[in-house]
Motif scaffolding. Structure first.
Motif, PDB file in Angstrom:
ATOM      1  N   ILE A 213      -9.255   0.262  -4.683  1.00 39.19           N
ATOM      2  CA  ILE A 213      -9.008   1.002  -3.323  1.00 39.19           C
ATOM      3  C   ILE A 213      -7.414   0.686  -3.081  1.00 39.19           C
ATOM      4  CG2 ILE A 213      -9.648   1.041  -0.907  1.00 39.19           C
ATOM      5  CD1 ILE A 213     -12.434   0.773  -2.027  1.00 39.19           C
ATOM      6  N   LEU A 214      -7.281  -0.705  -2.906  1.00 39.48           N
ATOM      7  CA  LEU A 214      -5.935  -0.847  -2.932  1.00 39.48           C
ATOM      8  C   LEU A 214      -4.831  -0.330  -3.654  1.00 39.48           C
ATOM      9  CD1 LEU A 214      -6.099  -4.812  -2.239  1.00 39.48           C
ATOM     10  CD2 LEU A 214      -4.896  -3.104  -0.847  1.00 39.48           C
ATOM     11  N   LEU A 215      -5.280  -0.265  -5.066  1.00 36.36           N
ATOM     12  CA  LEU A 215      -4.301   0.356  -5.784  1.00 36.36           C
ATOM     13  C   LEU A 215      -4.184   2.024  -5.556  1.00 36.36           C
ATOM     14  CD1 LEU A 215      -5.095  -1.092  -9.147  1.00 36.36           C
ATOM     15  CD2 LEU A 215      -3.082  -1.390  -8.136  1.00 36.36           C
ATOM     16  N   LEU A 216      -5.202   2.372  -5.218  1.00 36.51           N
ATOM     17  CA  LEU A 216      -5.300   3.776  -4.908  1.00 36.51           C
ATOM     18  C   LEU A 216      -4.582   4.238  -3.824  1.00 36.51           C
ATOM     19  CD1 LEU A 216      -6.703   6.606  -5.564  1.00 36.51           C
ATOM     20  CD2 LEU A 216      -8.617   5.856  -3.819  1.00 36.51           C
TER      21      LEU A 216
ATOM     22  N   THR B 179      -1.587   6.626  -3.338  1.00 35.64           N
ATOM     23  CA  THR B 179      -1.585   8.031  -2.779  1.00 35.64           C
ATOM     24  C   THR B 179      -1.142   7.757  -1.043  1.00 35.64           C
ATOM     25  OG1 THR B 179      -3.825   7.533  -2.182  1.00 35.64           O
ATOM     26  CG2 THR B 179      -3.485   8.771  -3.977  1.00 35.64           C
ATOM     27  N   GLY B 180      -1.320   6.711  -0.450  1.00 35.15           N
ATOM     28  CA  GLY B 180      -1.107   6.565   0.764  1.00 35.15           C
ATOM     29  C   GLY B 180      -2.071   6.988   1.633  1.00 35.15           C
ATOM     30  N   HIS B 181      -3.319   7.278   1.129  1.00 35.78           N
ATOM     31  CA  HIS B 181      -4.375   7.629   1.886  1.00 35.78           C
ATOM     32  C   HIS B 181      -5.627   7.249   1.226  1.00 35.78           C
ATOM     33  CE1 HIS B 181      -5.572  11.266  -0.154  1.00 35.78           C
ATOM     34  NE2 HIS B 181      -4.098  11.410  -0.304  1.00 35.78           N
ATOM     35  N   LEU B 182      -6.942   7.398   1.981  1.00 34.62           N
ATOM     36  CA  LEU B 182      -8.092   6.955   1.211  1.00 34.62           C
ATOM     37  C   LEU B 182      -9.139   8.188   1.154  1.00 34.62           C
ATOM     38  CD1 LEU B 182      -8.390   3.493   2.524  1.00 34.62           C
ATOM     39  CD2 LEU B 182      -7.994   4.100   0.254  1.00 34.62           C
ATOM     40  N   ASP B 183      -8.617   9.301   1.333  1.00 30.28           N
ATOM     41  CA  ASP B 183      -9.630  10.474   1.623  1.00 30.28           C
ATOM     42  C   ASP B 183     -10.127  10.561   0.161  1.00 30.28           C
ATOM     43  OD1 ASP B 183      -8.945  10.271   4.326  1.00 30.28           O
ATOM     44  OD2 ASP B 183      -7.638  11.964   3.999  1.00 30.28           O
ATOM     45  N   MET B 184     -11.328  11.276   0.193  1.00 34.40           N
ATOM     46  CA  MET B 184     -12.080  11.608  -1.008  1.00 34.40           C
ATOM     47  C   MET B 184     -11.672  12.918  -1.470  1.00 34.40           C
ATOM     48  SD  MET B 184     -15.663  10.195  -0.919  1.00 34.40           S
ATOM     49  CE  MET B 184     -16.279   8.423  -0.441  1.00 34.40           C
ATOM     50  N   VAL B 185     -10.380  13.122  -2.025  1.00 35.02           N
ATOM     51  CA  VAL B 185      -9.825  14.331  -2.747  1.00 35.02           C
ATOM     52  C   VAL B 185      -9.405  14.016  -3.858  1.00 35.02           C
ATOM     53  CG1 VAL B 185      -9.112  15.301  -0.186  1.00 35.02           C
ATOM     54  CG2 VAL B 185      -7.646  13.883  -1.340  1.00 35.02           C
ATOM     55  N   PRO B 186      -9.136  14.946  -4.575  1.00 33.28           N
ATOM     56  CA  PRO B 186      -8.685  14.948  -5.966  1.00 33.28           C
ATOM     57  C   PRO B 186      -7.189  14.520  -6.024  1.00 33.28           C
ATOM     58  CG  PRO B 186      -9.836  17.081  -5.697  1.00 33.28           C
ATOM     59  CD  PRO B 186      -9.719  16.424  -4.400  1.00 33.28           C
ATOM     60  N   ALA B 187      -7.066  13.440  -6.950  1.00 30.65           N
ATOM     61  CA  ALA B 187      -5.658  12.902  -6.638  1.00 30.65           C
ATOM     62  C   ALA B 187      -5.321  12.574  -8.250  1.00 30.65           C
ATOM     63  CB  ALA B 187      -5.798  11.824  -5.919  1.00 30.65           C
ATOM     64  N   LEU B 188      -5.671  13.030  -9.290  1.00 26.05           N
ATOM     65  CA  LEU B 188      -5.320  12.542 -10.376  1.00 26.05           C
ATOM     66  C   LEU B 188      -3.777  12.564 -10.599  1.00 26.05           C
ATOM     67  CD1 LEU B 188      -6.408  11.410 -13.269  1.00 26.05           C
ATOM     68  CD2 LEU B 188      -6.694  13.559 -14.028  1.00 26.05           C
TER      69      LEU B 188
ATOM     70  N   TYR C  76     -12.545   6.053   1.255  1.00 22.42           N
ATOM     71  CA  TYR C  76     -13.130   4.879   0.257  1.00 22.42           C
ATOM     72  C   TYR C  76     -13.078   3.670   1.126  1.00 22.42           C
ATOM     73  CZ  TYR C  76     -12.542   8.224  -3.373  1.00 22.42           C
ATOM     74  OH  TYR C  76     -12.750   9.224  -4.570  1.00 22.42           O
ATOM     75  N   PHE C  77     -12.403   3.522   2.092  1.00 21.71           N
ATOM     76  CA  PHE C  77     -12.649   2.236   2.734  1.00 21.71           C
ATOM     77  C   PHE C  77     -14.093   2.173   3.601  1.00 21.71           C
ATOM     78  CE2 PHE C  77     -11.490  -0.734   6.130  1.00 21.71           C
ATOM     79  CZ  PHE C  77     -10.887  -1.715   5.281  1.00 21.71           C
ATOM     80  N   SER C  78     -14.433   3.228   4.040  1.00 18.09           N
ATOM     81  CA  SER C  78     -15.768   3.270   4.744  1.00 18.09           C
ATOM     82  C   SER C  78     -16.746   2.966   3.744  1.00 18.09           C
ATOM     83  CB  SER C  78     -16.080   4.350   5.447  1.00 18.09           C
ATOM     84  OG  SER C  78     -14.770   5.097   6.286  1.00 18.09           O
ATOM     85  N   LEU C  79     -16.545   3.507   2.534  1.00 15.20           N
ATOM     86  CA  LEU C  79     -17.533   3.360   1.470  1.00 15.20           C
ATOM     87  C   LEU C  79     -17.586   1.948   1.181  1.00 15.20           C
ATOM     88  CD1 LEU C  79     -17.928   6.126  -1.262  1.00 15.20           C
ATOM     89  CD2 LEU C  79     -18.107   3.324  -1.875  1.00 15.20           C
ATOM     90  N   PHE C  80     -16.435   1.287   0.970  1.00 14.53           N
ATOM     91  CA  PHE C  80     -16.468  -0.162   0.475  1.00 14.53           C
ATOM     92  C   PHE C  80     -16.999  -1.036   1.584  1.00 14.53           C
ATOM     93  CE2 PHE C  80     -14.012  -3.968   1.020  1.00 14.53           C
ATOM     94  CZ  PHE C  80     -14.305  -4.774  -0.166  1.00 14.53           C
TER      95      PHE C  80
ATOM     96  N   SER D  38      -6.598  -9.236   6.918  1.00 13.24           N
ATOM     97  CA  SER D  38      -5.501  -9.712   6.528  1.00 13.24           C
ATOM     98  C   SER D  38      -5.120  -9.607   5.042  1.00 13.24           C
ATOM     99  CB  SER D  38      -5.294 -11.201   7.038  1.00 13.24           C
ATOM    100  OG  SER D  38      -6.770 -11.834   6.396  1.00 13.24           O
ATOM    101  N   LYS D  39      -6.294 -10.138   4.260  1.00 11.10           N
ATOM    102  CA  LYS D  39      -6.224  -9.938   2.782  1.00 11.10           C
ATOM    103  C   LYS D  39      -5.679  -8.393   2.386  1.00 11.10           C
ATOM    104  CE  LYS D  39      -9.107 -13.567   1.665  1.00 11.10           C
ATOM    105  NZ  LYS D  39     -10.252 -13.989   1.140  1.00 11.10           N
ATOM    106  N   TRP D  40      -6.198  -7.330   2.942  1.00  8.81           N
ATOM    107  CA  TRP D  40      -5.863  -6.147   2.787  1.00  8.81           C
ATOM    108  C   TRP D  40      -4.337  -6.160   2.917  1.00  8.81           C
ATOM    109  CZ3 TRP D  40      -8.339  -1.402   1.090  1.00  8.81           C
ATOM    110  CH2 TRP D  40      -7.416  -0.391   1.438  1.00  8.81           C
ATOM    111  N   TYR D  41      -3.828  -6.498   4.235  1.00  8.68           N
ATOM    112  CA  TYR D  41      -2.642  -6.286   4.319  1.00  8.68           C
ATOM    113  C   TYR D  41      -1.615  -6.802   3.197  1.00  8.68           C
ATOM    114  CZ  TYR D  41      -2.643  -2.954   8.340  1.00  8.68           C
ATOM    115  OH  TYR D  41      -2.655  -1.815   8.941  1.00  8.68           O
ATOM    116  N   LEU D  42      -1.913  -8.068   3.195  1.00 14.06           N
ATOM    117  CA  LEU D  42      -1.299  -8.843   2.052  1.00 14.06           C
ATOM    118  C   LEU D  42      -1.197  -8.249   0.633  1.00 14.06           C
ATOM    119  CD1 LEU D  42      -2.325 -12.442   2.726  1.00 14.06           C
ATOM    120  CD2 LEU D  42      -0.088 -11.666   3.059  1.00 14.06           C
TER     121      LEU D  42
END
Lengths: 492, 150, 121, 678
Positions: free
Chosen positions: D182-185, D189-198, D134-138, A403-407
């Motif tokens: 990760i949220l900002l990323l 980018t709209g995805h969380l894959d580990m690819v170059p994205a500068l 990055y999400f799995s990593l987190f 939920s925090k993620w989506y918020l």
């Protein structure tokens, strides 16, 4: 065709019926009263699930009480979000009731148990009604029923703190509903309708003709729902009421009752008010900042509490802020997060209050500092507490993170990263007040210093269910999220 | 205590109570014909019972309707309301449906008309009257207990 | 402006009542007076509602009257307010029963005295 | 290099088997130690075997594994050769540590919890390095944090609890920083894959980089985020310390590597990426590394607790790794040497640091003594331990023929190349500091070795020691690994590290010198000789004059200067605000219970607070705010007389206040709404 068509009304009828039946049952067939309540809650839940399935197939549909269509009759409306609310309310209340059966024996006198079931069923019925109804005045009546019965399940435990707390709650919520009724009067004055859809149809014109009227009405609605749902500066009644009540009542009040009003505000904002009104005056901004303040201050107040239940109550103020944040952010993703948090928090806060209830039941302890080493003697309870707290903090694997993620994602979507900071800071604060309890409970070297009764199995099973539910929501969140996303599309 | 004022109150209320009750019943069962209905009539009827209990004492009041009976009636009235609604479903219409469920409508303006409204008003009347009595007893008895507590 | 207000005097009365209720609620320490104030506030809203539904020269909407009567008073606000009154009554009753119980603990229904008693404990 | 994709569930099994084993082991009764040991042994063996099984695939391409619908974004594993190097190290060291635990932990308490969380952490760390997005990593990063917390506070004494709570709060802050990044990323980018994205990161690249660096830097122990490390690593049981220092901090390094060398890279050919940004970030990282290296070494020199020396040494060695990475980053596509150097050093450090902690652990196990001043002469009592310790210490000191030499030479050479290529004076300074830090490393190991193994045996410890076979085995294996790597330095370099560098797209011209790198030629050996001479130059006078016993003043401690006052300030600000808030708003948070209805409610609250504040920060915040208490009380009186109301009645149950608040809020909202609306 057949009985299934009447499910929206039958849910209410069954819940109201059992609430009136249970004092009689309790008087004459005492053993049957609790199973009857559980059974009817379960039946209602089954119907709600059926309604959900039906909505996913045929979309939004209505039920006319007495066969009268909207301008004259009362309309019950079912769409995905409402069915979701309904299921949350019914499932969580059934779950709490299983726990309550044992706990109440300990906390209440026997002769009021039947009345407790009545009030409990009334609270559930009024909440289910609020989720279903499509009529402003019905909403008002149901809010009042909910307020009275919610006060009553606090004051049924007749000690001084409970009485005072519930008196205060009663007066404040009466003021809140007074404001709501005034707002409804103002809306009715300019539109001539009570039905949500009709009001929504006529309001755009009305707003142009009588803008001041609608401004006042919107302010009144915010204050009314804010008071009821303990939005930040209006939360003053909550800590006393939730902390002093019997544990099942606390679970119910913190878990569900405050949420349904958040849902009410959502309905008012996004189903009743026209877009032009929301765009022209900063209602969302007000909600956003109030909820952010609630998130921060709720956590900060919780940090200095010494009483376990009081701490949980203050934490509720922070957590309801997340739901309001989702509503205020005015973005599908954030709102998905808010509604997801509504479910997750309903489960985790109820579970934490149940844990507090188990602790009080077995040891009689309420102070946080006395809890050192309790993990050794009440392992399952404290593991449940740990998982609940982990979800509060937002540790991966629990529903709180999703939920925090989506918020946060929603906040970024509309370009307001400040709210991400607030969400994360509050996570940190949550960690600061939950972590020491857990660490002390499990890792303290000294033995637990107080006498401990055996925990009844009936109290442990709901806790285990709750743990599983939270982890499940954290791991397999996809179906619920998809449901919410589909459901929220109706409103944008 | 047989003071004069007491006597006046008692005799008057004993005289008046039946009329109030009859009037209450009238308001209840004419709910669909004239202003009034279950709530108003029930309140009138309940007030008469409270009046009796106030002017005499609790035992006399309890002879009219005891606390237990009142609370059972209270639940029963509400249940009756719900069951009437359910009967409509059983008859194949929506919850609380009236004419469409096939309740006999009778002649407009007659006592037995308006189908389920009549029944519902009746149950409401019972519910409201008994609720008022129950509330009264609750508060009075709470007062009594407080005497012991002090 | 004034004429507008004069024409809508019932709104003004309702708002006045609402403010009176709120003021009583805020300034009086007697709990029962607070409950009364709550009722005054509710009544204000009820009045507003009923006034909204009223039509000048309208008759009561009862079907038995001959059909040539055209103007009817809107019955909906009235009936809704009846429900509202029921709700207000039940809240009042509940609040009063709570006050009785609070009285049992403190021997007073005055708020200041309760605070005094509590601070001396 | 052509990379082939393999889809295999082996990574998943490798991660899940330890986790499931740990959970099921927790439900075994405390007494069944044999089952527990066997479970741990086979779970770690399985992971090791699984990782080795993956090796042939690794050399040809990637292994993918996707669990859809799990945790919202799906669990995504992608194993390339860099991950594999980490995974291999992790499983190897874990395997040895588990064996070492059997003998070390036999005298400890609460074994059920220890073994469960030990093996649970294995699964979590493997998850971190296998994670493909990055999400799995987190997720695995956080799980790792919380399960390792239990290992840190295993002793449960006051010291351990303090270290643990500091670790926990730092880790939570780090986790939140990661989540924010990760949220900002994701927002960009709209995805969380580990690819170059500068390119797509736009204006937010700086905040994303900073937040990632905070999140991983806390775990990696980079200065100034290292403060938890010297506290937490020594208090854990020795096998766990070995893992924390040898493995866990590498997870932070792994994260930094993934971020800086993959995410903050231009995507594809001809992109308009901001190389200046990359250069700056790398340059700053290099300097952080250099400072970490030097400060860690200096702090290690001043300690007398053996395990604390090793912990500071870990910080210092992380500095080497960060320096290598920094060079690799700012050299752009030419930075292969720095990258391979730091990857090599990660591998080496994992082996020798875990080994050193195990050996010190053996000493502690036998003597129950950690302080050097009360140890000595152990060489005569434990010859095998002495020998293996010597080998590992020579490894960390970078003596030719031992493994540290190879990686340090590479990092040093990369600095030299960077200096000659770019001609920036700062890099020259960094190179000199590098030499000094290396010399200091030798110094503190001489000190440590001298203190523990040489000299007189204290009377108290003068008896015969015998050691179990498993502990001996573990030490010998560690020493053997150090020796093998040290004697054949090119083997691993060409097999693993150069392919790893190729994945990241370093240019061939920078990779070319690495093939057949002449470690044992005169040039690198000469450098090492300089370092050794410098070390002797420092050590001789310093030990003679007792400089190593100097205790630094408190104002030098980062913890005292920055990290303690900061939460104190914030907390006391809140409490102060709370206090004023309380005065102005009628004590509405107060208790309603009978026993809490004193007039001076807030004071009562504060007096209870120290007991309920479970950590030092909270307590000191209390005292800070307590100092202002008198002033606050006066202020309170002032406030009371300010209102025309009698404030005494404004207690919690004061409905007047609540109603007024409601009316006030209503008024404010009305005001806002109307002022905007019209």
């Amino acid at each position: 065709m057949g009985l299934t068509n009447h499910f929206p009304a039958l849910i209410l009828a069954i819940l109201l019926g059992i609430s009136f039946l249970s004092p009689i049952l309790f008087r004459w067939v005492r053993k049957a009263s609790a199973p009857a309540l559980l059974l009817s809650l379960f039946l209602a839940l089954v119907m709600a699930v059926y309604l959900l399935i039906q909505t996913t197939q045929v979309g939004e549909f209505s039920y006319y009480m007495g066969g009268w269509p909207p301008p004259w009759g009362i309309e019950l409306k079912i769409n995905l979000i409402r069915a979701y609310m309904l299921i949350v309310v019914l499932a969580v209340s059934l779950w709490i009731m299983v726990y309550a059966l044992k706990d109440l024996e300990h906390e209440l006198k026997t002769d009021v148990l039947g009345w407790y079931y009545t009030l409990y069923a009334l609270v559930v019925a009024s909440m289910a009604g609020m989720a279903l109804t499509n009529d402003l005045f019905n909403l008002f009546v149901l809010m009042e029923i909910c307020a009275i019965s919610a006060c009553a399940i606090i004051s049924i435990k007749e000690d001084r703190a409970c009485l005072e707390a519930s008196f205060k709650y009663l007066i404040l919520s009466a003021m809140g509903t007074g404001c709501f009724l005034l707002g409804v009067a103002m809306v009715y004055m300019v539109t001539g309708h009570m039905n949500y859809d009709l009001v929504n149809e006529y309001l755009p014109v009305a707003v142009e003709q009588y803008p001041n009227n609608m401004f006042a009405a919107s302010a009144l609605f915010i204050v009314a729902f804010g008071t009821k749902a303990a939005l930040f500066p209006l939360h003053v009644w909550l800590p006393d009421a939730h902390a002093s009540a019997p544990s099942p009542s606390s679970a119910m009040l913190s878990g569900l009752v405050i949420k349904i009003y958040a849902f009410g505000l959502f309905i008012v904002f996004y189903q009743i008010f026209p877009r032009s009104l929301l765009d022209s005056i900063p209602l969302n901004e007000i909600i956003l900042w109030l909820s952010s303040m609630g998130i921060m201050f709720g956590s900060i107040f919780a940090m200095v509490q010494v009483d376990l239940k009081k701490m949980l109550a203050y934490s509720s103020i922070g957590q309801i802020g997340y739901v309001f944040l989702g509503i205020g952010l005015d973005d599908t993703i954030a709102m998905t997060g808010g509604f997801y948090h509504l479910l997750v928090h309903a489960i985790m806060k109820s579970m934490l209050f149940m844990c507090a209830g188990v602790i009080i039941y077995t040891t009689g302890i309420r102070q946080i500092k006395q809890l050192g080493g309790i993990g050794q003697v009440l392992p399952i309870t404290m593991i449940a507490f740990t998982i609940g707290s982990a979800s509060m903090i937002g540790i991966p694997g629990t529903g709180g993170l999703i939920s925090k993620w989506y918020l946060a994602l929603g906040a970024l979507e509309i370009g307001r990263p400040i709210f991400v900071v607030i969400i994360l800071a509050s996570s940190l604060l949550n960690a600061i007040y939950y972590m020491p309890i857990i660490v002390n409970a499990f890792m303290q070297q000294e033995e637990f210093a107080y006498e401990v009764k055996a925990v009844p199995r009936q109290m442990l099973i709901p806790l285990i269910i709750g743990m599983i539910a939270i982890v499940f929501l954290g791991v397999f969140s996809r179906p619920v999220i998809v449901l919410l996303e589909n459901g929220l599309q109706l409103f944008f | 205590m047989g003071t004069l004022e007491n006597q006046i109150v008692r005799i008057t209320s004993r005289l008046v109570a039946p009329f109030i009750q009859v009037y209450g019943i009238y308001v209840i069962i004419h709910g669909h014909l004239s202003p009034g209905g279950g709530f108003s009539g029930g309140a009138i009827f309940g007030a008469s019972l409270v009046l009796v209990a106030l002017s005499f004492n609790l035992e006399v009041g309890a002879k009219q309707i005891s606390h237990d009976t009142a609370s059972i009636l209270e639940s029963g009235g509400a249940l009756g309301f719900v069951i009437t609604g359910l009967v409509a479903i059983a008859l194949g219409a929506n919850f609380l449906a009236n004419q469409s469920a096939g309740f006999p409508m009778g002649q407009t303006g007659q006592l037995f008309s308006a189908g389920a409204i009549f029944i519902i008003t009746f149950f409401l009347g019972i519910k409201v009257a008994s609720t008022i009595v129950t509330l009264f007893y609750n508060i009075i008895e709470g007062e009594d207990k407080s005497g012991d507590a002090h | 402006m004034l004429i507008k207000i004069a024409h809508n005097y019932y709104y003004m009365v309702a708002i006045l009542l609402f403010i009176i209720g709120m003021h009583t609620m805020l300034t009086h320490s007697n709990l029962i007076k607070k409950v009364i104030a709550m009722n005054i506030m509710d009544t204000a809203v009820f009045l507003l509602f009923v006034a909204v539904g009223y039509t000048y020269g309208g008759a009561a909407p009862i079907v038995t009257a001959p059909a040539n009567e055209v103007l009817y008073v809107n019955p909906l606000p009235g009936s809704l307010m009846l429900t509202g009154i029921v709700v207000a009554v039940s809240i009042t009753a509940y609040a009063l029963s709570l006050i009785v119980k609070i009285y049992r603990f403190y021997g007073t229904v005055d708020y200041d005295e309760i605070c005094l008693i509590r601070s001396q404990e | 290099m052509d990379s082939v994709l393999f889809i295999s569930y082996v990574p998943l099994y490798v991660v899940l088997v330890p986790i499931i084993t740990s959970i099921s082991l927790y439900f075994f009764p405390e007494s069944q130690m044999l089952v527990r040991k066997a479970g741990c042994f086979f779970a770690s063996l399985f992971s090791l075997g699984g990782v080795i099984w993956l090796m042939p695939y690794m050399l040809e391409g990637y292994v993918y594994c996707y669990l859809i619908e799990f945790m919202q974004f799906g669990l995504f594993f992608k194993v390339d050769i860099i991950s594999w190097v980490f995974a291999f190290l992790i499983t190897l060291v874990y395997f040895l540590s588990v064996i070492f635990s059997f003998s070390y932990m036999s005298f400890e308490h609460n074994l059920r919890r220890y073994y469960s969380f030990l093996i649970f952490t294995l699964g979590a760390i493997l998850g971190v390095v296998f994670a493909g997005d990055y999400f799995s990593l987190f997720i695995f990063f956080e799980i790792m944090t919380f399960s390792s917390f239990v290992l840190v506070i295993h002793k449960q004494d006051r010291e351990a609890m303090q270290a643990g709570s500091l670790y926990l709060y730092m880790a939570i802050i780090g986790g939140l920083a990661l989540l924010f990044a990760i949220l900002l990323l994701y927002g960009c980018t709209g995805h969380l894959d580990m690819v170059p994205a500068l390119e797509v990161l736009g204006n937010q690249r700086f905040s994303i980089l900073l937040l990632f660096m905070i999140g991983f830097g806390i775990k990696a122990g980079l200065i100034p985020l290292h403060i938890w490390l010297p506290l937490a690593h020594p208090v854990a049981p020795s096998p766990a310390s070995a893992l924390l220092s040898g493995i866990m901090i590498k997870a932070g390094a792994y994260g930094i590597l993934r971020i800086s060398l993959i995410l903050f890279r231009p995507a594809g050919e001809g992109s308009t990426a901001d190389w200046a940004f990359i250069f700056n970030s790398g340059y700053i990282l290099m300097w952080i590394g250099i400072i970490t290296m030097l400060a860690g070494a200096l702090m290690a020199l001043l300690q007398s607790n053996t395990k604390r020396i090793l912990a500071y040494s870990s910080i210092s060695q992380m500095g080497y790794i960060a320096t290598g990475l920094g060079v690799a980053i700012f050299m752009g596509l030419e930075g292969a040497m720095g990258f391979t150097g730091s990857l090599y050093h990660i591998a080496n450090h994992a082996i020798f640091k875990a080994g050193l902690f195990s050996m010190i652990g053996v000493v502690y196990m036998l003597t129950h003594e950690l302080d050097m001043s009360r140890l000595g002469g152990m060489a005569r009592k434990m010859p095998l331990v002495t020998l293996t310790f010597l080998i590992a210490a020579l490894g960390i000191a970078g003596i030719p023929g031992f493994n540290g030499f190879a990686s340090k030479t590479l990092i040093h050479d990369s600095l030299l190349i960077a200096h000659s290529d770019l001609g920036i004076y700062g890099i020259f300074v960094a190179e000199r500091v590098f030499v000094i830090a290396s010399a200091l490393t030798i110094c503190y190991f001489v000190k440590l070795f001298h203190g523990v193994f040489l000299g007189q045996v204290p009377e108290k410890l003068d008896h015969k020691y015998s050691l179990s076979l498993s502990a001996n085995f573990v030490m010998v294996v560690f020493a053997a690994l150090v020796l093998i790597t040290g004697l054949f330095p090119n083997l691993l370099l060409e097999l693993l590290f150069i392919p790893g560098a190729q994945i990241l797209g370093f240019s061939d011209s920078s990779l070319q010198p690495l093939f057949g790198f002449g470690f044992f030629e005169w040039y690198p050996l000469r450098k090492m000789l300089v370092v050794i001479l410098l070390a002797l130059l420092i050590y001789m006078p310093a030990s003679a004059r007792g400089w190593f016993d100097w205790t630094p003043p408190p104002w030098l401690s980062i913890q005292k200067v920055v990290f303690k006052p900061l939460p104190q300030l914030i907390l006391s600000f809140f409490f102060r605000g709370f206090n004023i808030n309380d005065m102005a708003m009628g004590q509405f948070y107060e208790h309603t219970d009978n026993d809490n209805n004193k007039r001076e409610d807030y004071l009562g609250e504060l007096e209870i607070f120290p007991d309920s504040a479970h950590d030092e920060a909270g307590q000191s915040a209390y005292y800070t705010s307590g100092k202002g208490l008198n002033r606050d009380r006066q202020l309170k009186q002032h406030f009371r007389s300010f209102f025309w109301w009698d404030q005494d009645q404004w207690t919690i149950k004061n409905l007047n206040f609540d109603n007024l608040l409601l009316v006030f809020v209503l008024g404010v909202i009305l005001f806002i709404v109307f002022s905007y609306g019209s």
